[in-house]
Scaffold this motif. Structure first.
Motif, PDB file in Angstrom:
ATOM      1  N   ASP A   1       5.077   5.131   9.530  1.00  0.00           N
ATOM      2  CA  ASP A   1       3.634   5.283   9.758  1.00  0.00           C
ATOM      3  C   ASP A   1       3.450   5.786  11.199  1.00  0.00           C
ATOM      4  OD1 ASP A   1       0.902   5.024  10.032  1.00  0.00           O
ATOM      5  OD2 ASP A   1       0.890   2.831   9.855  1.00  0.00           O
TER       6      ASP A   1
ATOM      7  N   GLY B   1       0.767  -1.243   0.000  1.00  0.00           N
ATOM      8  CA  GLY B   1       0.000   0.000   0.000  1.00  0.00           C
ATOM      9  C   GLY B   1       0.798   1.294   0.000  1.00  0.00           C
TER      10      GLY B   1
ATOM     11  N   GLY C   1       6.831   8.895   0.069  1.00  0.00           N
ATOM     12  CA  GLY C   1       6.378   9.558   1.282  1.00  0.00           C
ATOM     13  C   GLY C   1       5.113   8.962   1.868  1.00  0.00           C
ATOM     14  N   THR C   2       4.438   8.091   1.143  1.00  0.00           N
ATOM     15  CA  THR C   2       3.292   7.393   1.733  1.00  0.00           C
ATOM     16  C   THR C   2       3.841   6.348   2.693  1.00  0.00           C
ATOM     17  OG1 THR C   2       1.838   7.751  -0.155  1.00  0.00           O
ATOM     18  CG2 THR C   2       1.325   5.880   1.265  1.00  0.00           C
ATOM     19  N   PRO C   3       3.518   6.474   3.963  1.00  0.00           N
ATOM     20  CA  PRO C   3       4.141   5.576   4.942  1.00  0.00           C
ATOM     21  C   PRO C   3       3.818   4.107   4.688  1.00  0.00           C
ATOM     22  CG  PRO C   3       3.118   7.474   6.031  1.00  0.00           C
ATOM     23  CD  PRO C   3       2.652   7.490   4.601  1.00  0.00           C
ATOM     24  N   LEU C   4       4.804   3.279   4.957  1.00  0.00           N
ATOM     25  CA  LEU C   4       4.568   1.836   4.955  1.00  0.00           C
ATOM     26  C   LEU C   4       3.822   1.505   6.243  1.00  0.00           C
ATOM     27  CD1 LEU C   4       5.270  -0.876   3.487  1.00  0.00           C
ATOM     28  CD2 LEU C   4       7.100  -1.111   5.168  1.00  0.00           C
ATOM     29  N   LYS C   5       2.634   0.948   6.101  1.00  0.00           N
ATOM     30  CA  LYS C   5       1.777   0.807   7.284  1.00  0.00           C
ATOM     31  C   LYS C   5       2.379  -0.149   8.309  1.00  0.00           C
ATOM     32  CE  LYS C   5      -1.408  -2.018   4.629  1.00  0.00           C
ATOM     33  NZ  LYS C   5      -0.817  -3.320   4.667  1.00  0.00           N
ATOM     34  N   VAL C   6       2.183   0.216   9.538  1.00  0.00           N
ATOM     35  CA  VAL C   6       2.692  -0.571  10.635  1.00  0.00           C
ATOM     36  C   VAL C   6       2.075  -1.973  10.555  1.00  0.00           C
ATOM     37  CG1 VAL C   6       0.890   0.132  12.267  1.00  0.00           C
ATOM     38  CG2 VAL C   6       3.156  -0.397  13.117  1.00  0.00           C
ATOM     39  N   GLY C   7       2.893  -2.972  10.821  1.00  0.00           N
ATOM     40  CA  GLY C   7       2.414  -4.354  10.718  1.00  0.00           C
ATOM     41  C   GLY C   7       2.986  -5.062   9.507  1.00  0.00           C
TER      42      GLY C   7
END
Lengths: 554, 554
Positions: free
Chosen positions: B106, B69, B74-80
């Motif tokens: 994130d 995703g 700059g779009t954070p890599l989502k936690v998890g």
């Protein structure tokens, strides 16, 4: 008065057409019907999976199964997935559980991130975002490999023991079994025992117990607005109910099975594998239907009575004025229709659920007692609740749409298809079909007219014409005349499959804002010289910027 | 000797055909070519996105952009999301960073889960799974809205200041700009300045600096096996290089642009929007190509020289014997080909990368100096590294395939298509095309013969015949003669889109094991009476099980 709190009632395995307000001819559910008269009854409400765990994980996250990945009972919801609780608490509303979720914690993921299950955050992650008033998944099975380890249920066990019910497993021996004259347990696991009265006082059985627990929760609340997920275990199997519900319905009350010999003989190979599974074969027998259905109806009647207790109490205590009430289920039950039992396929008996929503606000006055035929999904509940809580719906995370416009009689609902999924990789049916784990997956895409079921593994699709064949007896998946329709339905599924479901760290607004942000932070791409810098984007480096600023006078 | 450590070298924006071993006629890269002679050179290595951030997030997670995703810079890599570091550390190998990742944490997700960015776990989550020896994303831009806030880079700034480079922004003023005789900064942001010598000693510029930092890291290591991600900033823009590299290549060394007037005039509307963007228009000008390409070649030459320093040092210190070395890039650079600049489209100039892998183990002796034409993807690196580390590849998380079979000359590589994605929702081009955020997305699916590009938003596809038109000048997306091919390529994309990418909490083995587990824990579905309980599945409740055990003698 605007809804301040939310009572989110879910029954388990409650088939949509077993409510009288949805048309059951012999089973009166006056209390559920009363809610329908107070609110909106949805006739095309679909769950995202015809199975408890994944269906609930979709409801609680507001996301498709393909998005959250917990596609089978017991498959943990991966750490990091946001839940109804995350969204509601951000909006200032508590999110509480009384009853079942079927959540399994992602213990490995929690370990990886160092989340302590005993911390508040860890406990919420482990409980699918709920604060637990009481967890009870209603499953205390024991087999040769030991007990089925499911979270919760201890409080009900304790209750039964306090009330004097003996045995190693009072859940099984009393709440879910009958008893013979000789005192032997007549196990509820055996469907022939479905007609026995549960060996328990009615008020101690699971449904009245959870009703009281729900009321106890509501009474315990202070000023903070709350959502209470009152999540019943029944009418889910074991199909056993205490007196007087066990013999309330005779053979005449059993509706005939919806099925045809041709449907069986010419069934699509995947459907046939489900029909000929042990469960399918069992429910295809009359003796099984005759034993189970009256008990199932008794369980629902008990649910309805208890729902009446709840509604009366809410009215008496003045809470009806500011409480949104939602009644739904996590899936249905085939009960022998289409030669199947249980729920793990996509006919309406399994994948369509009752959904009744009462909104006390004046905006909903115009829709009270009405019926809504729009296509809605279980994932629409989370954004609905966020709106009631006064929060902003994070639609880059939540994949459903708030139902408030429909509840308030507004036009413009635009969903043109619903999606449901079933991952049967963990079942023996996958073995019988010789399918890999990757290919033991099915998708349903349905609009108001057509329902297409795609099975991975190279099979042709299954297609039903819901207008001409509302009983879903005639599979048109190999009809030459329907290739165009099939192609259109596949287009809808394909478009859905390509959705950006994981871009959950950036909202649409943020992305649009970024369209000019880079230049304004000094990243000037594709610029040959000073003349190509727009005036309002002049950049500065150091104090002397002579060579960088746009030439004067231009 | 089996590889014990991994040196994972990534250059940034290094176009595949700008290495002499990949066929550049005027740019000699003898050191990179030396690695190719020692290992395997892949000719069909594709990145998962033609843009730094998402491409790298795919490489570092081993998962497609659609799965993780983080689809835009700059779009954070989502936690998890699990990373290479998670997998490697589980296998006993450290995972270290020297250079660039383009990771954005994130922060919201970390707050939600209570992850302290200063804890070890929090720091790793924030750094995409790496332990940071030195982070440097090589971007210190400043604009009217202030600096572009990118993590890392402080150490290089400090180095420059220690070495006497003055100014508010030595990264810009010295490492990435020239200087006029009058002492004014000739900003590297302006491409006309590309031919200027960077206002810095060569040894202090970014590439030699990071080479030294990589060697310092390796020297600092003890017994624990390591992966070192030595991740260079160059030859990424600003296109400025210190002497002597700035004027090493004259006009004769510039290969002509690969483009046609017909290609431009009849371009697909989405492609046309990229061609006519400011970047596209700039790189379509000869003066831009003439300024930029010699500098770009000089940057690559410097990279190659530094790679030679590194290889020699590894050899001298005996480390070549037990170090796997990977050389690749995160994407290419159009450089005016196809009327485009930068990289954000799917022609081979942008989406195909150099990939050379040296495995010191004897199993790889048979493939040294060979060329592999199989379809491989950047996501294949993570599982390759896990295998080298001796770990078990969690293929329910990692979506790529280990390259070891190819490196060891084994048959049976079965990938029939590669996927790449580009989400341009955050760019002005989306506005110009009038596309919603949802529809500002493209997918590429390519096999060895065909490359199809699907643009959301109702456009026809783009199709290239890579056999007959290797330069990708003739778009067959509207060719009647190719409807069958287009349909087949769409089938591949559709199948990919339906993959269960989020079921990351259960392995295939666990799912298969579950096929019998429920019954053995006492959940016996679809059983009418005792006779239907298989002997080996007899269940027990309480001590007296007379009614539950299968009747004797059967």
């Amino acid at each position: 008065m605007k809804a301040r709190n939310i009572l989110f009632v879910m029954f388990d395995q409650l088939r949509w057409d077993y409510l009288s307000c949805y048309g059951h001819p012999h089973l009166a559910t006056p209390n559920m019907d009363r809610l329908a008269a107070m609110g909106v009854k949805f006739t095309r409400a679909y769950v995202q999976a015809p199975l408890c765990g994944p269906s609930r994980m979709s409801t609680y996250t507001g996301r498709y199964v393909h998005s959250h990945g917990a596609s089978w009972n017991g498959t943990p919801l991966k750490v990091g997935e946001q839940t109804m609780g995350d969204h509601l608490r951000d909006a200032g509303m508590g999110c509480w559980l009384v009853g079942k979720t079927h959540m399994h914690a992602d213990a490995e993921g929690m370990r990886r991130l160092g989340l302590d299950p005993d911390s508040i955050i860890g406990a919420r992650v482990a409980e699918c975002g709920f604060d637990v008033f009481e967890r009870d998944d209603g499953m205390r099975a024991v087999g040769p490999d030991g007990p089925l380890v499911e979270p919760g249920g201890d409080a009900y066990d304790d209750h039964l023991r306090r009330r004097g019910y003996e045995g190693d497993n009072p859940w099984h021996d009393h709440a879910n079994s009958g008893v013979s004259e000789a005192g032997d347990v007549l196990s509820g696991w055996f469907m022939k025992n479905a007609g026995e009265a549960a060996n328990i006082e009615e008020e101690d059985s699971e449904t009245p117990y959870l009703t009281r627990r729900g009321m106890a929760f509501i009474e315990s609340r202070g000023e903070e607005p709350w959502l209470c997920h009152l999540s019943y275990i029944k009418p889910h199997w074991p199909y056993v109910v205490p007196a007087p519900y066990n013999d309330m319905y005779g053979p005449d009350a059993i509706v005939p099975p919806v099925r045809g010999q041709d449907e069986f003989d010419n069934a699509h190979p995947v459907l046939k594998a489900f029909m000929t599974s042990p469960v399918g074969k069992a429910f295809s027998r009359e003796e099984v239907r005759n034993a189970v259905i009256p008990a199932y109806m008794g369980l629902i009647k008990q649910c309805d009575d208890q729902f009446g207790v709840l509604l009366d109490w809410l009215e008496e205590t003045g809470r009806l004025r500011d409480t949104m009430i939602v009644l739904t289920s996590d899936h249905g039950d085939f009960l022998g229709d289409h030669w199947m039992g249980e729920k793990t396929f996509f006919h309406d008996a399994a994948v369509k659920v009752p959904l009744i929503v009462f909104d006390p606000s004046p905006e909903a006055d115009g829709t009270r007692g009405t019926v809504c035929d729009e296509l809605v999904e279980a994932i629409d509940l989370a954004p609905t609740f966020v709106e009631i809580a006064g929060g902003r719906v994070r639609d880059h995370v939540l994949e459903g749409c708030s139902l408030l416009p429909l509840l308030h009689g507004k036009q413009g609902w635009s969903r043109d298809a619903v999606i449901s999924e079933y991952d049967f990789a963990a079942t023996p049916i996958a073995d019988r079909l010789g399918l890999s784990v990757r290919d033991s997956v099915m998708f349903m895409v349905a609009d108001k007219r057509w329902k297409l079921i795609h099975c991975e593994g190279g099979f042709r699709p299954i297609l039903f014409d819901l207008d001409r064949d509302p009983e879903e007896l005639h599979d048109l998946g190999d009809s030459e005349a329907h290739t165009q329709i099939i192609s259109q339905m596949y287009d809808k599924l394909f478009r859905w499959a390509r959705r950006p479901s994981q871009r959950t760290t950036r909202s649409e607004e943020q992305l649009i804002e970024l369209r000019t942000a880079l230049r304004r932070r000094g990243v000037v791409l594709g610029v040959y010289d000073e003349n190509e810098i727009p005036l309002d984007l002049t950049v500065h480096y150091r104090n002397r910027t002579a060579r960088i600023r746009r030439p004067r006078g231009q």
